[in-house]
Design an enzyme around this catalytic site. Structure first.
Site, PDB file in Angstrom:
ATOM      1  N   LYS A 126       0.873  -1.187   0.000  1.00  0.00           N
ATOM      2  CA  LYS A 126       0.000   0.000   0.000  1.00  0.00           C
ATOM      3  C   LYS A 126       0.900   1.224   0.000  1.00  0.00           C
ATOM      4  O   LYS A 126       2.035   1.156   0.472  1.00  0.00           O
ATOM      5  CB  LYS A 126      -0.875   0.005   1.262  1.00  0.00           C
ATOM      6  N   ASP A 166      -6.764   4.638  -5.172  1.00  0.00           N
ATOM      7  CA  ASP A 166      -7.429   4.507  -3.870  1.00  0.00           C
ATOM      8  C   ASP A 166      -8.046   5.885  -3.620  1.00  0.00           C
ATOM      9  O   ASP A 166      -8.164   6.691  -4.556  1.00  0.00           O
ATOM     10  CB  ASP A 166      -6.416   4.111  -2.773  1.00  0.00           C
TER      11      ASP A 166
END
Ligand code: NDP
Length: 448
Positions: A126, A166
């Protein structure tokens, strides 16, 4: 002290300043107790839990860029490459002022298990930055994205680490980042997913999370000999996930009667008109009041604190697709009192922990987002496959694969729960199934 508790103590001592990461580790390891206890000696000898809770590497860097007034701004960039035992790191880039190392580590840790569940060869990672895209000009966004990728580009690659969008990172940002990577590396490779359709993106990615949610829900119901056709559904949200969940639910013969946004909700007993909803939300980008104005059968309700919103209606299926913590204990009680059969999560963590427990204790079929919304990341992995082949698959081909993946995810989480004596607990089943595959790969690859 059990192995899980020992490792939890160590992780807490080493990461005392990272509350979000600690919460994620505690929750995941707690739900893995059956599998860890059954293999304690093997896992302890190989330090599986110590290794899986320590990222392979965490990269933090300065992102300098020039704003429209000629002022130099500095943000902090992150990429946490958590675990690549089963494939290249994969996970989104979050651009939001709240981003810090704890949040990125929490999301990266969860991503390991979610990606493993997709059945596809992708590891967990991430990244992001505390940059706030809100209110920035297009040129400022481009300046930030180019600077961000100038540094991040040293650590990623189609077979190394493939970031995606995201919060705050949409098609525009992916485009600017991809352009900068291509320019620096001097080559065109599938280093990011969520790309435009003319330059390596995948058909059906837009629909993937919502469609996937319904494929999984349908598999769950079938396994319990329940026909989805004719069932009424409460859906929350009216964004990407909600719209395509509603569309697929209708294609499968179910009847969604609600949707919502951050200011209010719609109850439409005739069934949501998905073409109208798309027009209001995707084209006009308007409020749901416009939907109600154009649809005589629909009621619009302004959101007020403490009200049950879309969860107060008598429905068979609940599909939370808006945001975190939007379905609390009171809502769960209302749904149970109204005889709800299943709750399957399209959003990330929409159901509070006590609500989840209440639903499970009252016989509601509950599948959490880690499994139920994995169609999005699975289709991103299919984008990687198409890029590697230098081919673009048809919508039907991607959609067909997505359906197969979601059915397999359901079969795997159901089987894992049964094997460890927690039949029907699909939350534990999802963690166990995701974990087992990664651990098998770690054991096979030796100490690394
Ligand atoms: P969007 O931004 O497209 O839509 C979110 C929707 O939820 C909007 O309708 C928004 O309303 C509504 N909403 C936000 N806050 C509230 C609130 N407090 N009460 C009621 N409604 C609210 O996001 P997505 O559809 O892409 O994502 C939804 C969820 O699914 C998120 O949790 C996301 O992390 C998760 N997810 C998304 C994936 C994807 O592929 N898109 C993949 C996996 C998970 P408004 O328009 O007023 O803001």
């Amino acid at each position: 002290m059990s192995y899980v508790d020992e490792v939890l103590e160590q992780v807490k001592a080493k990461n005392a300043d990272q509350p979000e990461f600690l919460q994620a580790v505690s929750e995941v390891l707690d739900s893995l107790r059956p599998v860890i206890d059954a293999n304690e000696e093997l896992y302890r000898k190989n330090a599986i839990l110590e290794r899986i809770t320590e990222p392979d590497r965490q990269i933090m860097f300065r992102v300098p860029w020039v704003d429209d007034n000629g002022q130099v701004q500095v943000n902090r960039g992150f990429r946490v490459q958590f675990n690549n035992a089963i494939g290249p790191y994969k996970g989104g880039l979050r651009l939001h002022p709240s981003v810090n190392l704890s949040i990125i580590k929490f999301l990266g840790f969860e991503q390991i298990f979610k990606n493993s569940l997709t059945t596809l060869p992708i590891g967990g990672g991430k990244g992001g930055s505390d940059f706030d895209p809100k209110g920035k000009s297009d040129r400022e966004i481009m300046a930030f994205c180019q600077s961000f990728m100038t540094e991040l580009g040293k650590y990623i690659g189609a077979d190394i680490d493939v970031p995606a969008g995201d919060i705050g990172t949409g098609a525009r940002e992916i485009g600017y980042m991809f352009g900068q990577y291509k320019r620096i590396q001097g080559m065109f490779e599938g280093v990011l997913t969520g790309k435009g359709l003319t330059w390596g993106g995948s058909l059906a990615r837009t629909q993937a999370t919502g469609y996937g949610l319904l494929y999984l829900t349908n598999a769950l119901l079938k396994d319990h000999n329940i026909d989805i056709a004719g069932k009424t559904c409460a859906v929350s949200g009216s964004g990407n996930v909600a719209i395509y969940a509603i569309e697929k639910a209708q294609q499968l013969g179910a009847k969604p009667v609600t949707c919502s946004d951050s200011t209010g909700w719609i109850y439409d007993p005739e069934g949501i008109d998905v073409a109208l909803l798309k027009e209001v939300k995707e084209v006009k980008r308007a409020r749901l009041t416009e939907y109600a104005a154009a649809r005589p059968s629909a009621e619009y309700h302004e959101k007020k604190n403490g009200e049950h919103g879309v969860w107060q209606y008598k429905v068979d299926l609940a599909l939370p697709c808006a945001t975190q913590n939007e379905l609390d204990l009171e809502d769960a009680k209302m749904l149970v009192a109204n005889g709800v059969i299943s709750v399957t999560e399209g959003a990330n963590m929409p159901t509070t922990l006590d609500a989840t427990k209440y639903l499970q204790e009252n016989g509601v079929l509950f599948v959490g987002g880690k499994a139920a919304n994995a169609g999005g990341v699975a289709t991103s992995a299919l984008e990687m496959s198409q890029n590697s082949e230098r081919l673009s698959w048809s919508f039907e081909e991607v959609d067909g694969k997505l359906k197969g993946i979601m059915e397999t995810i359901y079969a795997n989480i159901s089987d894992a729960a049964k094997r460890y004596g927690v039949e029907g607990d699909y939350v534990a089943g999802a963690n166990i199934a995701g974990f087992e595959k990664v651990v098998d790969a770690m054991l096979a690859q030796g100490v690394c």
